[in-house]
Design a protein around this motif. Structure first.
Motif, PDB file in Angstrom:
ATOM      1  N   MET A  74      50.912  50.291 -34.164  1.00  0.00           N
ATOM      2  CA  MET A  74      52.300  50.160 -33.723  1.00  0.00           C
ATOM      3  C   MET A  74      52.822  48.795 -34.159  1.00  0.00           C
ATOM      4  O   MET A  74      52.220  47.768 -33.859  1.00  0.00           O
ATOM      5  CB  MET A  74      52.435  50.310 -32.215  1.00  0.00           C
ATOM      6  N   ILE A  75      53.938  48.822 -34.872  1.00  0.00           N
ATOM      7  CA  ILE A  75      54.647  47.601 -35.240  1.00  0.00           C
ATOM      8  C   ILE A  75      55.719  47.376 -34.181  1.00  0.00           C
ATOM      9  O   ILE A  75      56.585  48.225 -33.973  1.00  0.00           O
ATOM     10  CB  ILE A  75      55.272  47.714 -36.635  1.00  0.00           C
ATOM     11  N   MET A  76      55.653  46.244 -33.485  1.00  0.00           N
ATOM     12  CA  MET A  76      56.551  45.958 -32.377  1.00  0.00           C
ATOM     13  C   MET A  76      57.485  44.814 -32.781  1.00  0.00           C
ATOM     14  O   MET A  76      57.030  43.730 -33.149  1.00  0.00           O
ATOM     15  CB  MET A  76      55.741  45.586 -31.134  1.00  0.00           C
ATOM     16  N   ILE A  77      58.787  45.059 -32.707  1.00  0.00           N
ATOM     17  CA  ILE A  77      59.775  44.119 -33.249  1.00  0.00           C
ATOM     18  C   ILE A  77      60.649  43.581 -32.115  1.00  0.00           C
ATOM     19  O   ILE A  77      61.337  44.338 -31.427  1.00  0.00           O
ATOM     20  CB  ILE A  77      60.632  44.813 -34.327  1.00  0.00           C
ATOM     21  N   HIS A  78      60.607  42.269 -31.931  1.00  0.00           N
ATOM     22  CA  HIS A  78      61.291  41.645 -30.798  1.00  0.00           C
ATOM     23  C   HIS A  78      62.794  41.533 -31.015  1.00  0.00           C
ATOM     24  O   HIS A  78      63.310  41.695 -32.129  1.00  0.00           O
ATOM     25  CB  HIS A  78      60.699  40.257 -30.520  1.00  0.00           C
ATOM     26  N   GLY A  79      63.494  41.226 -29.931  1.00  0.00           N
ATOM     27  CA  GLY A  79      64.933  41.063 -29.978  1.00  0.00           C
ATOM     28  C   GLY A  79      65.367  39.637 -30.243  1.00  0.00           C
ATOM     29  O   GLY A  79      64.544  38.719 -30.373  1.00  0.00           O
ATOM     30  N   TYR A 136      48.062  46.730 -32.679  1.00  0.00           N
ATOM     31  CA  TYR A 136      49.459  46.304 -32.576  1.00  0.00           C
ATOM     32  C   TYR A 136      49.724  45.121 -33.512  1.00  0.00           C
ATOM     33  O   TYR A 136      48.911  44.201 -33.611  1.00  0.00           O
ATOM     34  CB  TYR A 136      49.781  45.885 -31.140  1.00  0.00           C
ATOM     35  N   ARG A 137      50.884  45.162 -34.170  1.00  0.00           N
ATOM     36  CA  ARG A 137      51.334  44.064 -35.018  1.00  0.00           C
ATOM     37  C   ARG A 137      52.775  43.729 -34.625  1.00  0.00           C
ATOM     38  O   ARG A 137      53.625  44.633 -34.566  1.00  0.00           O
ATOM     39  CB  ARG A 137      51.281  44.437 -36.507  1.00  0.00           C
ATOM     40  N   ALA A 138      53.022  42.463 -34.365  1.00  0.00           N
ATOM     41  CA  ALA A 138      54.370  42.046 -33.963  1.00  0.00           C
ATOM     42  C   ALA A 138      54.808  40.854 -34.814  1.00  0.00           C
ATOM     43  O   ALA A 138      54.314  39.739 -34.646  1.00  0.00           O
ATOM     44  CB  ALA A 138      54.390  41.658 -32.484  1.00  0.00           C
ATOM     45  N   ILE A 170      51.502  55.415 -37.942  1.00  0.00           N
ATOM     46  CA  ILE A 170      52.128  54.130 -37.630  1.00  0.00           C
ATOM     47  C   ILE A 170      53.421  54.360 -36.837  1.00  0.00           C
ATOM     48  O   ILE A 170      54.327  55.056 -37.297  1.00  0.00           O
ATOM     49  CB  ILE A 170      52.445  53.330 -38.910  1.00  0.00           C
ATOM     50  N   PHE A 171      53.489  53.787 -35.636  1.00  0.00           N
ATOM     51  CA  PHE A 171      54.709  53.780 -34.829  1.00  0.00           C
ATOM     52  C   PHE A 171      55.491  52.509 -35.119  1.00  0.00           C
ATOM     53  O   PHE A 171      54.914  51.447 -35.351  1.00  0.00           O
ATOM     54  CB  PHE A 171      54.371  53.779 -33.331  1.00  0.00           C
ATOM     55  N   LEU A 172      56.816  52.623 -35.066  1.00  0.00           N
ATOM     56  CA  LEU A 172      57.687  51.454 -35.063  1.00  0.00           C
ATOM     57  C   LEU A 172      58.397  51.412 -33.729  1.00  0.00           C
ATOM     58  O   LEU A 172      59.013  52.409 -33.313  1.00  0.00           O
ATOM     59  CB  LEU A 172      58.717  51.505 -36.189  1.00  0.00           C
ATOM     60  N   LEU A 173      58.288  50.275 -33.032  1.00  0.00           N
ATOM     61  CA  LEU A 173      58.962  50.092 -31.750  1.00  0.00           C
ATOM     62  C   LEU A 173      59.758  48.804 -31.809  1.00  0.00           C
ATOM     63  O   LEU A 173      59.273  47.786 -32.301  1.00  0.00           O
ATOM     64  CB  LEU A 173      57.942  50.036 -30.611  1.00  0.00           C
ATOM     65  N   GLY A 174      60.972  48.858 -31.294  1.00  0.00           N
ATOM     66  CA  GLY A 174      61.779  47.647 -31.245  1.00  0.00           C
ATOM     67  C   GLY A 174      62.662  47.641 -30.018  1.00  0.00           C
ATOM     68  O   GLY A 174      63.027  48.705 -29.491  1.00  0.00           O
TER      69      GLY A 174
END
Length: 221
Positions: free
Chosen positions: A35-40, A63-65, A113-117
């Protein structure tokens, strides 16, 4: 106007190319999914990575951020003309693409691969898969939508192959008009995604428990 898309011949250089990537969860060599986690805006890679502690799943996930330079992926509202948000926007898209390529090189294909933001990160994640349609494990866009002063459906093409998408947002979010969430649902559906959208009455600009439940349901693959 044509949209910037990362290809094997593209190596965009911008403010986010040399920033750090926070990691968590299982090592990629042992992971079932990534999961790629993208902050605000104004947040950090570690802050969005911390959200993963709320997920209850038996799957092993790495997890990758990525960290945005200056804690901001692009300077203006996501509703501004895209050219005003350059070079940050294209640099952010390149950053996401490079992480996907790295995960693929470690044995995790896009369909796992998930993308979460969240907020600005949700906008970047949504715009990335809209410009780079393929089969992904899923998109989780929390309080966000595709980027630009308008959504020109003719500028997007390709097939998301029933990629699961969850769009969660307040119906009165001060930063994310519900109309853009509707447009994002329409665009991603036209590109072949399987979209679930939930607008929460009167919610603030935050992540709620129901959204966490939706994420956990997506992780039970």
């Amino acid at each position: 106007m044509s949209l910037f898309r990362v290809t094997e011949n593209t190596n965009f250089e911008g403010p986010h190319q040399n920033t750090q990537i926070a990691k968590g969860g299982a090592p990629a060599s042992e992971a079932d999914y990534a999961m790629i986690m993208i902050h605000g805006r104004g947040a950090s890679a570690q802050s969005i990575l911390d959200l993963s502690s709320a997920f209850e799943t038996e799957k092993k996930i790495t997890y990758r951020a990525p960290q945005a330079n200056g804690h901001t992926w692009y300077p203006y509202s996501f509703l501004a003309p895209t050219e005003r948000n350059e070079p940050g926007l294209s640099s952010g898209l390149q950053k996401v693409h490079d992480i996907i390529e790295e995960l693929e090189s470690e044995g995790i294909p896009k369909e796992r691969i998930f993308l979460l933001g969240f907020s600005q990160g949700a906008c970047l994640a949504s715009e990335y898969i809209a410009r780079h349609p393929d089969k992904y494990a899923g998109l989780i866009a929390l309080s966000g939508g595709v980027i630009g002063d308008n959504v020109n459906f003719d500028h997007y093409n390709g097939d998301l192959h029933q990629t699961p998408v969850f769009l969660g947002c307040s119906d009165v979010d001060p930063h994310i008009p519900k109309e853009r969430v509707h447009e994002t649902e329409e665009l991603l559906s036209k590109l072949g995604a399987d979209v679930t959208k939930k607008l929460y009455p009167g919610m603030g600009h935050l992540v709620n428990e129901d959204e966490i439940k939706h994420i956990q349901a997506m992780l039970k693959l």
